[in-house]
Design an enzyme around this catalytic site. Structure first.
Site, mmCIF file in Angstrom:
data_model
loop_
_atom_site.group_PDB
_atom_site.id
_atom_site.type_symbol
_atom_site.label_atom_id
_atom_site.label_comp_id
_atom_site.label_asym_id
_atom_site.label_seq_id
_atom_site.Cartn_x
_atom_site.Cartn_y
_atom_site.Cartn_z
ATOM 1 N N ARG A 231 0.858 -1.188 0.000
ATOM 2 C CA ARG A 231 0.000 0.000 0.000
ATOM 3 C C ARG A 231 0.892 1.236 0.000
ATOM 4 O O ARG A 231 1.952 1.252 0.634
ATOM 5 C CB ARG A 231 -0.913 0.034 1.232
ATOM 6 N N GLU A 262 7.699 12.095 -10.168
ATOM 7 C CA GLU A 262 7.629 12.477 -11.580
ATOM 8 C C GLU A 262 9.018 12.789 -12.137
ATOM 9 O O GLU A 262 9.775 13.564 -11.559
ATOM 10 C CB GLU A 262 6.719 13.693 -11.754
ATOM 11 N N HIS A 272 -0.652 0.312 -10.120
ATOM 12 C CA HIS A 272 -1.430 -0.538 -9.216
ATOM 13 C C HIS A 272 -1.953 -1.786 -9.933
ATOM 14 O O HIS A 272 -3.152 -2.082 -9.940
ATOM 15 C CB HIS A 272 -2.590 0.253 -8.618
#
Length: 389
Positions: A231, A262, A272
């Site tokens: 997570r 980034e 994910h």
């Protein structure tokens, strides 16, 4: 006829576990007996009075108001381990990518232009910046030894790595499945100090949120690779960026893109996809469906996140009574008395507790009168009462 409300696209293999002559299944219905879902959020959902069970076709239950369900005596089932192989394979993929600098190397190659000869010349000149390391003899630290952590640890052993693991709440089942060569650590900090690569496999809770932070990373082995396919919240992103800038971390590989990462070539952030395989989605749906069906038909509880695991083979010649209640004294006595005063014999009885909640299954020789059910439902501390014929 039990009514099952689906709030996401649930694999057909899972839905096929419900015989249609006994179960009605629809994505829109009123007064459902149970809900099956994946990522749908229930926190603002008006829980119907008819609801008896919630089945999550996956492991995490952050999208479900577990406390609210518990107060109504509703078990929340999940599917631990059903996606373990899928996540394990992605973790190993991330491990290989980090060890061999595949992310930056791929981006470098994608930017090459010119003729084949010119591109080959540029590739030869630039490849030195992508020197990686091999896995045999390196140490993998595994924090969290549930189904996924155990699978990853065992796979790493097969690759010739040394493995050190930490989990203060490891289950007997996980301990049995873990390779004997995995060394036991006594703390998160011990793992971070000893391992070349660390992989995280813990749920996000109040205790684990920010588990990997600046203080812990300051004590980690220099040049470490950190993998997070659990997570996002268990890792402090700001601390990770600082550790990368300092060279404390070599690479961070995760399943959770973030603005802080980034443009960084030392971060591999995937969208994910840990459980995004057809097999994992089918396995999760089948497990959740079986758990919900078993509960509705027998009252048995397996893999509920809020109630104790309790399985009792059916005995007796009559009804089965189930009672969910607050874990307070004399509740069993009150249940037994209510049945006895109806001049009924208890053929078998099983009670277990988990934290503030308890659950009882009572098999009776005979038909349970409605007034007994009414009496039990009005008993202080009782959350839910069911009669299974």
């Amino acid at each position: 006829m039990h009514k099952i409300l689906t709030m996401n696209n649930i694999s057909a293999r899972g839905l096929d576990r419900f015989p249609r002559e006994q179960f009605e299944i629809a994505s829109e219905m009123s007064n459902p007996d149970a809900v099956l879902l994946r990522s749908a959020k229930l926190h603002d959902w008006d829980i119907p009075d008819t609801l008896k069970a919630v089945g999550r076709a996956g492991a995490g239950v952050n999208n479900i108001p577990v406390d609210a369900m518990s107060k109504r005596g509703i078990p929340v089932f999940n599917a631990p381990g059903a996606n373990a192989n899928a996540v394990k394979e992605l973790v190993l993929g991330g491990l290989f990518m980090a060890a061999r600098c595949m992310g930056p190397a791929w981006e470098f190659s994608r930017g090459l232009t010119g003729t084949n000869a010119e591109m080959n010349q540029a590739a030869e000149a630039g490849k030195k910046q992508f020197t990686g390391f091999e896995l045999p003899g390196r140490t993998l630290g595994v924090i969290g030894l549930g189904a996924i952590g155990v699978n990853v640890a065992n796979a790493a052993m097969a690759l010739g790595m040394r493995v050190i693991g930490y989990d203060p709440q490891i289950t007997v089942r996980s301990a049995w499945n873990l390779e004997a060569g995995v060394r036991r650590a006594h703390s998160v900090d011990e793992v971070l100090a000893a391992a070349d690569v660390v992989t995280l496999h813990v749920p996000e809770t109040d205790d684990t949120r920010g588990l990997i932070n600046g203080a812990r990373l300051a004590g980690s082995r220099e040049g470490q690779v950190l993998l997070n396919f659990a997570r996002a919240g268990i890792v402090d992103e700001t601390a990770v960026v600082k550790a990368l800038d300092q060279g404390r971390l070599r690479t961070y590989v995760c399943d959770f893109p973030a603005a802080a990462f980034e443009g960084r070539t030392d971060v591999i952030a995937l969208p994910h996809i840990g459980a995004s395989t057809n097999e994992a989605q089918e396995n999760c749906a089948v497990m959740a469906a079986d758990e919900v069906r078993d509960y509705l038909e027998t009252g048995n509880i397996v893999n509920a996140v809020n109630f104790p695991e309790l399985m009792l083979p059916r005995n007796g010649s009559g009804d089965r009574l189930t009672v969910a209640n607050a874990n307070v004294p004399n509740m069993l006595g009150q249940i037994s008395s209510a049945v006895a005063e109806a001049d009924l014999n208890i053929a078998d009885m099983y009670n277990k507790s988990r934290g503030d909640l308890a659950y009882s299954v009572v098999d009776i020789d005979g038909k349970l009168p409605d007034d007994v059910v009414t009496r039990l439902r009005s008993t202080e501390g009782v959350l839910a009462v069911r009669v299974i014929e």
